[in-house]
Write a protein that holds these residues in place. Sequence first.
Motif, PDB file in Angstrom:
ATOM      1  N   GLY A   1       9.123   6.053  -3.534  1.00  0.00           N
ATOM      2  CA  GLY A   1       9.150   4.760  -2.852  1.00  0.00           C
ATOM      3  C   GLY A   1       8.019   4.644  -1.845  1.00  0.00           C
ATOM      4  N   CYS A   2       8.330   4.059  -0.703  1.00  0.00           N
ATOM      5  CA  CYS A   2       7.328   3.847   0.334  1.00  0.00           C
ATOM      6  C   CYS A   2       6.928   5.180   0.953  1.00  0.00           C
ATOM      7  CB  CYS A   2       7.903   2.927   1.416  1.00  0.00           C
ATOM      8  SG  CYS A   2       6.841   2.725   2.854  1.00  0.00           S
ATOM      9  N   VAL A   3       5.627   5.457   0.924  1.00  0.00           N
ATOM     10  CA  VAL A   3       5.109   6.689   1.518  1.00  0.00           C
ATOM     11  C   VAL A   3       4.113   6.292   2.588  1.00  0.00           C
ATOM     12  CG1 VAL A   3       3.816   8.808   1.121  1.00  0.00           C
ATOM     13  CG2 VAL A   3       5.391   7.973  -0.626  1.00  0.00           C
ATOM     14  N   SER A   4       4.538   6.410   3.840  1.00  0.00           N
ATOM     15  CA  SER A   4       3.604   6.115   4.932  1.00  0.00           C
ATOM     16  C   SER A   4       2.980   7.422   5.369  1.00  0.00           C
ATOM     17  CB  SER A   4       4.323   5.433   6.092  1.00  0.00           C
ATOM     18  OG  SER A   4       5.438   6.190   6.500  1.00  0.00           O
ATOM     19  N   ARG A   5       1.686   7.443   5.331  1.00  0.00           N
ATOM     20  CA  ARG A   5       0.946   8.657   5.679  1.00  0.00           C
ATOM     21  C   ARG A   5       0.469   8.560   7.118  1.00  0.00           C
ATOM     22  NH1 ARG A   5      -0.875   7.884   0.080  1.00  0.00           N
ATOM     23  NH2 ARG A   5       0.028   9.599  -1.093  1.00  0.00           N
ATOM     24  N   PHE A   6       0.939   9.466   7.923  1.00  0.00           N
ATOM     25  CA  PHE A   6       0.541   9.501   9.317  1.00  0.00           C
ATOM     26  C   PHE A   6      -0.543  10.546   9.507  1.00  0.00           C
ATOM     27  CE2 PHE A   6       3.720   6.686  10.721  1.00  0.00           C
ATOM     28  CZ  PHE A   6       4.856   6.942   9.963  1.00  0.00           C
ATOM     29  N   LYS A   7      -1.564  10.200  10.282  1.00  0.00           N
ATOM     30  CA  LYS A   7      -2.613  11.162  10.594  1.00  0.00           C
ATOM     31  C   LYS A   7      -2.124  12.061  11.727  1.00  0.00           C
ATOM     32  CE  LYS A   7      -6.422   8.248   9.199  1.00  0.00           C
ATOM     33  NZ  LYS A   7      -7.649   7.572   9.594  1.00  0.00           N
ATOM     34  N   ARG A   8      -2.443  13.337  11.594  1.00  0.00           N
ATOM     35  CA  ARG A   8      -2.076  14.271  12.647  1.00  0.00           C
ATOM     36  C   ARG A   8      -3.066  14.184  13.789  1.00  0.00           C
ATOM     37  NH1 ARG A   8      -1.191  19.821   9.589  1.00  0.00           N
ATOM     38  NH2 ARG A   8      -1.082  18.820   7.586  1.00  0.00           N
TER      39      ARG A   8
ATOM     40  N   LYS B   1       0.859  -1.191   0.000  1.00  0.00           N
ATOM     41  CA  LYS B   1       0.000   0.000   0.000  1.00  0.00           C
ATOM     42  C   LYS B   1       0.888   1.231   0.000  1.00  0.00           C
ATOM     43  CE  LYS B   1      -3.829   2.236   2.306  1.00  0.00           C
ATOM     44  NZ  LYS B   1      -4.813   2.157   3.373  1.00  0.00           N
ATOM     45  N   SER B   2       0.624   2.138  -0.911  1.00  0.00           N
ATOM     46  CA  SER B   2       1.404   3.369  -1.053  1.00  0.00           C
ATOM     47  C   SER B   2       2.894   3.075  -1.209  1.00  0.00           C
ATOM     48  CB  SER B   2       1.168   4.312   0.127  1.00  0.00           C
ATOM     49  OG  SER B   2      -0.196   4.658   0.203  1.00  0.00           O
ATOM     50  N   GLY B   3       3.188   1.985  -1.900  1.00  0.00           N
ATOM     51  CA  GLY B   3       4.581   1.614  -2.132  1.00  0.00           C
ATOM     52  C   GLY B   3       5.253   0.923  -0.970  1.00  0.00           C
TER      53      GLY B   3
END
Length: 116
Positions: free
Chosen positions: A105-112, A48-50
């Motif tokens: 590459g890998c993009v981990s999206r963190f919620k604020r 997921k998201s790379g």
Amino acid sequence: PYYVDMDQNLFLQASLHSSDQNLTVFVDTCVASPNSSDFRTLVYELTKSGCASDSTYALFPSPRSDVARFGFNAFSFVSRFPSVFLRCELVVCRYHDYSSRCYQGCVSRFKRSADS
């Protein structure tokens, strides 16, 4: 259909067919489902998201920028589902455009946090 035994390595390749030689392809998200028409109810994320979601998922070197190679160990959902179907989302970008999604590459999206 492609038949493999459980835990056998499964290798895949996605090729971009275009006359534009300045394009590259990136595997962003791949999910598996026991149902070829439903990729929402019962799914398993491979990437997921790379970012690899499955420990056996791997990207492999490619001979050209318009080819993406990846693989994982074959699995099944449970014995009542005889097949596993894949749906992968790929991104096409300009070759050597290092600001594009293909080169992130890998993009981990963190919620604020909404606390502050």
